[in-house]
Each structure stands twice: as structure tokens, then as C-alpha cells.
Motif scaffolding. Structure first.
Motif, PDB file in Angstrom:
ATOM      1  N   ARG A 136      35.536  17.527   0.123  1.00  0.00           N
ATOM      2  CA  ARG A 136      36.549  17.136   1.104  1.00  0.00           C
ATOM      3  C   ARG A 136      36.747  18.226   2.162  1.00  0.00           C
ATOM      4  O   ARG A 136      36.809  17.943   3.363  1.00  0.00           O
ATOM      5  N   SER A 137      36.825  19.481   1.722  1.00  0.00           N
ATOM      6  CA  SER A 137      37.073  20.571   2.664  1.00  0.00           C
ATOM      7  C   SER A 137      35.896  20.792   3.605  1.00  0.00           C
ATOM      8  O   SER A 137      36.072  21.070   4.796  1.00  0.00           O
ATOM      9  N   ARG A 138      34.678  20.661   3.113  1.00  0.00           N
ATOM     10  CA  ARG A 138      33.511  20.911   3.959  1.00  0.00           C
ATOM     11  C   ARG A 138      33.232  19.744   4.909  1.00  0.00           C
ATOM     12  O   ARG A 138      32.765  19.949   6.029  1.00  0.00           O
ATOM     13  N   LEU A 139      33.514  18.522   4.479  1.00  0.00           N
ATOM     14  CA  LEU A 139      33.400  17.394   5.410  1.00  0.00           C
ATOM     15  C   LEU A 139      34.397  17.558   6.552  1.00  0.00           C
ATOM     16  O   LEU A 139      34.069  17.316   7.725  1.00  0.00           O
ATOM     17  N   ALA A 160      21.569   9.731 -11.175  1.00  0.00           N
ATOM     18  CA  ALA A 160      22.408   9.316 -12.294  1.00  0.00           C
ATOM     19  C   ALA A 160      23.782   9.017 -11.733  1.00  0.00           C
ATOM     20  O   ALA A 160      24.224   9.647 -10.772  1.00  0.00           O
ATOM     21  N   ALA A 161      24.465   8.056 -12.316  1.00  0.00           N
ATOM     22  CA  ALA A 161      25.817   7.741 -11.858  1.00  0.00           C
ATOM     23  C   ALA A 161      26.734   8.947 -12.009  1.00  0.00           C
ATOM     24  O   ALA A 161      27.649   9.151 -11.216  1.00  0.00           O
ATOM     25  N   ALA A 162      26.477   9.772 -13.040  1.00  0.00           N
ATOM     26  CA  ALA A 162      27.327  10.932 -13.312  1.00  0.00           C
ATOM     27  C   ALA A 162      27.061  12.106 -12.378  1.00  0.00           C
ATOM     28  O   ALA A 162      27.800  13.092 -12.411  1.00  0.00           O
ATOM     29  N   THR A 163      26.043  12.017 -11.552  1.00  0.00           N
ATOM     30  CA  THR A 163      25.750  13.101 -10.611  1.00  0.00           C
ATOM     31  C   THR A 163      25.704  12.568  -9.179  1.00  0.00           C
ATOM     32  O   THR A 163      26.645  12.767  -8.410  1.00  0.00           O
ATOM     33  N   THR A 164      24.644  11.888  -8.819  1.00  0.00           N
ATOM     34  CA  THR A 164      24.479  11.400  -7.448  1.00  0.00           C
ATOM     35  C   THR A 164      25.604  10.461  -7.037  1.00  0.00           C
ATOM     36  O   THR A 164      26.179  10.595  -5.951  1.00  0.00           O
ATOM     37  N   ALA A 165      25.925   9.501  -7.892  1.00  0.00           N
ATOM     38  CA  ALA A 165      26.926   8.503  -7.518  1.00  0.00           C
ATOM     39  C   ALA A 165      28.307   9.111  -7.348  1.00  0.00           C
ATOM     40  O   ALA A 165      29.066   8.712  -6.458  1.00  0.00           O
ATOM     41  N   THR A 166      28.635  10.096  -8.176  1.00  0.00           N
ATOM     42  CA  THR A 166      29.973  10.682  -8.056  1.00  0.00           C
ATOM     43  C   THR A 166      30.103  11.538  -6.800  1.00  0.00           C
ATOM     44  O   THR A 166      31.207  11.718  -6.281  1.00  0.00           O
ATOM     45  N   VAL A 167      28.988  12.055  -6.279  1.00  0.00           N
ATOM     46  CA  VAL A 167      29.025  12.715  -4.971  1.00  0.00           C
ATOM     47  C   VAL A 167      29.405  11.699  -3.900  1.00  0.00           C
ATOM     48  O   VAL A 167      30.277  11.952  -3.055  1.00  0.00           O
ATOM     49  N   ALA A 168      28.763  10.524  -3.931  1.00  0.00           N
ATOM     50  CA  ALA A 168      29.085   9.484  -2.964  1.00  0.00           C
ATOM     51  C   ALA A 168      30.537   9.040  -3.106  1.00  0.00           C
ATOM     52  O   ALA A 168      31.234   8.836  -2.109  1.00  0.00           O
ATOM     53  N   GLU A 170      33.094  10.788  -4.025  1.00  0.00           N
ATOM     54  CA  GLU A 170      33.981  11.795  -3.449  1.00  0.00           C
ATOM     55  C   GLU A 170      33.883  11.828  -1.928  1.00  0.00           C
ATOM     56  O   GLU A 170      34.886  12.029  -1.228  1.00  0.00           O
ATOM     57  N   VAL A 171      32.683  11.634  -1.403  1.00  0.00           N
ATOM     58  CA  VAL A 171      32.520  11.565   0.051  1.00  0.00           C
ATOM     59  C   VAL A 171      33.336  10.402   0.611  1.00  0.00           C
ATOM     60  O   VAL A 171      34.069  10.545   1.604  1.00  0.00           O
TER      61      VAL A 171
END
Length: 353
Positions: A136-139, A160-168, A170-171
Motif C-alpha cells: 500500500r505504501s509503495r503504490l 500459488a493462491a497463498a503467494t501470487t494471488a495474495t499480492v494481487a 493487497e494491490v
């Protein structure tokens, strides 16, 4: 007539002029994102980090009352001290931060240098999904610098949903708070990208050239996930298997010489097998004396590679009768590692430059 670009060649683009500041002349952000890191190794820093990480429903899908009691009453009471001791073993004392933070920052700085030479409008930055600096801060920082287009590069070769998807996730949560949203793209998983496979194979060969012995077996160890997640449709296991297969082909090895395993299981539920620690012990007990472990699912060295593999599994191997053990470093911010990251970024920036 212009020569066609080969598969492994990085696109070359003419440098652009500085933006004039008027509408339509905005900057372009590239945000590298890795998993996360505690701010320090003390109990409360570890507790804050673990609470954020393990509270993510993408990471732990359980939501029962029993799980909440165990999580808050046991895990967040005992685990911060245990993991803090583990982090202490690998902590970057000079910068007072975890190696993952040190390496990810270096990756972003080197990427910025490469991309600014291509187009001066590009700003490269970095964030952690859990801990600091936050997504959030860097965006917000990129938007404040005039970025109306942002490319997000999750540093996970396999989805993986637990890695790649959770980045999306949060974005998108961050975008929900923005009145003026930038256009956003995500770099897709690169588990079978030829540049990535070639970089892995070259790094392994270079590491082995430094040894006074040669491995009898190589383990390609990936971070595990619960078996249930794959049964529900997560493609992670299949993508790990494809990476291992392509790596075998690049190195000229068969499945008996380069084995696929999964590490870092948590709790009592069934995770993806075979388990790395059990395989390491079994190989030593069967007479394997020389073992190497490579971790292709990690773009940067971290607790799971430096402590769990290099220290913990190295100890398991030797205690069970093994002689020589090496953990091959991740690609990190090496020339090979940056070739992969640069290639991915430039490929996905096409149309914006």
C-alpha cells in the motif's frame, strides 16, 4: 530489413524524453514484491509479522473457532520466540535487517538502473506482502511521483493462491482507497520461461564448479502448500513439477539425479510430498554422501533457504550419515538473476513504452 528478436533476447527500446507533466505524459512504475520480513528478531516484532502473515485467509484457509483459539493462544505465544532465534542466525547485522529485505532492495535498485536507461519515465520500487515496506505504501509513493501506470512483479516463479494471488488481493485493496487509480498490470508466473530455466541451470553449474566434490543427487526443493489447496484447483504443484522437469533437461539429468521435494510445512495437515527434510535424511541413510539442494521457487535467499535448507537440512544430512552438503544460492541480484527480472519487466511493459 530488421533482424527478428530471438527468444532469449531482451527487447531494446529507444530512450524516451522526460514527461512534460501534462495529462497523458505520466511516469511508469514497476513494483517488485516478495513475501515479507519482520522488522527485527525480538518477540513483538516477530509476533506482529507472524500475525499479519498467518491471518491471511489465502495462507491459512481455516476459520474455525478452534483454529482462532490455537492461533491466538498458542502459535502467537510460542512461535515468535522460535522464529526469532532462527532469524537471528541469518540476520544482516550491518544493515540490521533480514537478507530478504537486503536482496529485494538491491534487485529493485539494479532494475531501476536498467529500466531508466530504456525509458527515463520508469521508476522501479519494491515492497513486501507482509511487513515493511508495505504494498500500500509503495503504490501510494509511485502514484505521488506521477506514475499513472504500474507493473507489479510478484517474485514468485510458480503461481500459488497463498503467494501470487495474495499480492494481487493487497494491490486491489490499496486501489480501492485511491481516488485516482493508476492502470495496473501483473507479471504472470514464469515457471517455464526459458530465460529463468537457463539462469537456474547456469547458476547451479557455476556453484558446482567451486566445489572440491560433485553431488551424487540434487534436490529441487520448493516451498510446500497444503495438499487440500491443490485438490481445490491450485496449479502450484504442477508448475513446480514443470520447472523441475525443464531444469533436468537443461542439466542433462534424470529424476533419480534431480529430485523434486517440498519444504516448510506447518501444522498437522497433509502438505505436498515428498517432504524435503524426510528425503534428505532418507538419502543419507541409503548411502548418498554428496548432496546439493537448489531452491528454484525462491527469487531471493531468505529464512527458508539460508536457515531451513543450508543450516537445518545440512545438519539432518550429516547426522544421518551424509558427508558433503551444499545449498545453491538463489538467483538473488546476481547478473543471472537480474537478467530474468529485467526480461520479465521489459516484456510486460510492451505497449506502455
Amino acid at each position: 530489413m530488421q533482424r527478428p528478436m530471438t527468444q532469449n533476447e531482451t527487447p531494446k527500446l529507444a530512450p524516451a524524453a522526460e514527461p512534460a507533466g501534462q495529462p497523458g505524459a505520466g511516469r511508469i512504475g514497476v513494483l517488485l514484491v516478495n513475501l515479507g520480513t519482520p522488522d527485527a528478531t525480538d518477540f513483538w516484532s516477530m509476533r506482529r509479522y507472524l500475525k499479519e502473515f498467518l491471518s491471511d485467509p489465502r495462507v491459512i484457509e481455516k476459520n474455525s473457532l478452534l483454529w482462532k483459539i490455537i492461533f491466538n493462544g498458542v502459535i502467537l505465544t510460542l512461535r515468535p520466540k522460535i522464529k526469532g532465534r532462527d532469524y537471528d542466525k541469518i540476520w544482516n547485522r550491518e544493515k540490521n535487517e533480514s537478507p530478504l529485505k537486503t536482496i529485494t532492495r538491491a534487485q529493485a535498485e539494479k532494475l531501476a538502473e536498467t529500466l531508466s536507461a530504456v525509458d527515463r519515465r520508469i521508476i522501479a520500487d519494491w515492497a513486501m506482502r507482509y511487513g515493511n515496506p508495505s504494498i500500500r505504501s509503495r503504490l501510494a509513493a509511485l502514484a505521488e511521483q506521477g506514475c499513472d501506470r504500474i507493473l507489479v512483479l510478484p517474485l514468485y516463479p510458480q503461481y500459488a493462491a497463498a503467494t501470487t494471488a495474495t499480492v494481487a488481493d493487497e494491490v486491489f485493496r490499496a486501489l480501492m482507497k485511491m481516488r485516482r487509480q493508476p492502470n495496473v498490470r501483473f507479471v504472470p508466473p514464469y515457471y517455464d520461461d526459458p530465460v529463468y530455466i537457463e539462469a537456474l541451470a547456469s547458476s547451479i553449474a557455476a556453484e558446482f564448479a567451486k566445489l572440491s566434490w560433485q553431488p551424487d543427487v540434487i534436490l529441487a526443493s520448493f516451498h510446500g502448500i497444503p495438499r487440500e489447496y491443490v485438490d481445490k484447483g491450485d496449479p502450484y504443484q504442477a508448475q513446480c513439477a514443470e520447472t523441475a522437469k525443464l531444469l533436468r533437461e537443461a542439466l542433462g539429468l534424470d529424476e533419480s539425479k534431480l529430485m523434486l521435494t517440498f519444504q516448510s510445512r506447518f501444522g498437522r495437515t497433509e502438505w505436498l510430498r515428498p517432504y524435503t527434510d524426510e528425503t534428505v535424511k532418507s538419502l543419507a541413510m541409503r548411502g548418498v554422501k554428496n548432496l546439493a539442494v537448489v531452491t528454484p521457487g525462491f527469487a531471493a535467499d531468505c529464512l527458508e533457504t539460508l536457515q531451513e535448507i543450508a543450516i537445518e537440512n545440512g545438519h539432518i544430512f550429516k547426522q544421518a550419515g551424509g558427508k558433503n552438503f551444499t545449498a545453491v544460492p538463489c538467483l538473488n541480484d546476481s547478473e543471472l538473476g537480474m537478467t530474468v527480472i529485467n526480461r520479465l519487466a521489459l516484456r510486460e511493459l510492451q505497449g506502455w513504452l
